[in-house]
Write a protein that holds these residues in place. Structure first.
Motif, mmCIF file in Angstrom:
data_model
loop_
_atom_site.group_PDB
_atom_site.id
_atom_site.type_symbol
_atom_site.label_atom_id
_atom_site.label_comp_id
_atom_site.label_asym_id
_atom_site.label_seq_id
_atom_site.Cartn_x
_atom_site.Cartn_y
_atom_site.Cartn_z
ATOM 1 N N PHE A 22 0.820 -1.207 0.000
ATOM 2 C CA PHE A 22 0.000 0.000 0.000
ATOM 3 C C PHE A 22 0.857 1.262 0.000
ATOM 4 N N GLY A 23 1.978 1.229 0.694
ATOM 5 C CA GLY A 23 2.898 2.369 0.696
ATOM 6 C C GLY A 23 3.487 2.627 -0.685
ATOM 7 N N ARG A 24 3.860 1.553 -1.382
ATOM 8 C CA ARG A 24 4.383 1.708 -2.752
ATOM 9 C C ARG A 24 3.325 2.268 -3.681
ATOM 10 N N ARG A 25 2.090 1.770 -3.536
ATOM 11 C CA ARG A 25 1.006 2.278 -4.385
ATOM 12 C C ARG A 25 0.724 3.748 -4.110
ATOM 13 N N TRP A 26 0.782 4.142 -2.835
ATOM 14 C CA TRP A 26 0.560 5.543 -2.496
ATOM 15 C C TRP A 26 1.648 6.423 -3.097
ATOM 16 N N LYS A 27 2.890 5.972 -3.002
ATOM 17 C CA LYS A 27 4.001 6.744 -3.561
ATOM 18 C C LYS A 27 3.857 6.863 -5.083
ATOM 19 N N ASP A 28 3.484 5.774 -5.752
ATOM 20 C CA ASP A 28 3.264 5.823 -7.205
ATOM 21 C C ASP A 28 2.129 6.773 -7.554
ATOM 22 N N TYR A 29 1.056 6.736 -6.765
ATOM 23 C CA TYR A 29 -0.076 7.636 -6.983
ATOM 24 C C TYR A 29 0.368 9.090 -6.839
ATOM 25 N N MET A 30 1.105 9.377 -5.767
ATOM 26 C CA MET A 30 1.580 10.740 -5.542
ATOM 27 C C MET A 30 2.528 11.183 -6.651
ATOM 28 N N MET A 31 3.366 10.267 -7.133
ATOM 29 C CA MET A 31 4.313 10.593 -8.189
ATOM 30 C C MET A 31 3.585 10.953 -9.489
ATOM 31 N N SER A 32 2.500 10.259 -9.777
ATOM 32 C CA SER A 32 1.794 10.508 -11.029
ATOM 33 C C SER A 32 0.829 11.693 -10.932
ATOM 34 N N LYS A 33 0.191 11.906 -9.788
ATOM 35 C CA LYS A 33 -0.825 12.957 -9.662
ATOM 36 C C LYS A 33 -0.321 14.241 -9.000
ATOM 37 N N TYR A 34 0.534 14.110 -8.015
ATOM 38 C CA TYR A 34 0.993 15.266 -7.239
ATOM 39 C C TYR A 34 2.515 15.246 -7.079
ATOM 40 N N PRO A 35 3.273 15.363 -8.156
ATOM 41 C CA PRO A 35 4.736 15.269 -8.029
ATOM 42 C C PRO A 35 5.343 16.411 -7.203
ATOM 43 N N GLN A 36 4.717 17.588 -7.210
ATOM 44 C CA GLN A 36 5.240 18.705 -6.415
ATOM 45 C C GLN A 36 5.131 18.402 -4.921
#
Length: 108
Positions: A22-36
């Motif tokens: 779940f942590g990896r998925r959250w990081k991937d989500y943040m990287m794609s949607k909210y990189p700033q």
């Protein structure tokens, strides 16, 4: 050769923890949607702490949700182990899908 002792997080304990699904998925989500926002968390040294919190929250909710889904959709009364395992796998996948939308795919 002397290497510097680099620390990513403010709390060193979070740097040593392995990242869960779940942590990896959250990081991937943040990287794609909210990189700033992700860059900001990395700069502040809070990224690993948030990843660990997402993992803990998601895993706790997963156990509770699996129990609730089993109450709503009880295990089949058969001796066929494959059918029982398939039912449990379906329940687990449903719980994970709900957790992804309620916990993981959220801006923090």
């Amino acid at each position: 050769m002397l290497y510097p002792n680099l620390q990513i997080s403010v709390n060193k304990e979070y740097d040593l923890r392995p990242t869960g699904m779940f942590g990896r998925r959250w990081k991937d989500y943040m990287m794609s949607k909210y990189p700033q926002r992700l860059s900001e968390l990395i700069a502040l040294g809070q990224i690993n702490e948030l990843i660990a919190k997402v993992d803990e929250e998601a895993e706790a909710k997963k156990e509770t949700l699996i129990q609730q889904l089993l109450e709503a959709q009880p295990m089949p009364e058969t001796e066929d182990m494959l059918e029982r395992a398939g039912h449990m796998e379906m329940i687990t996948r449903q719980a994970e899908e709900i957790i992804l939308h309620e916990v993981v795919y959220q801006l923090r």
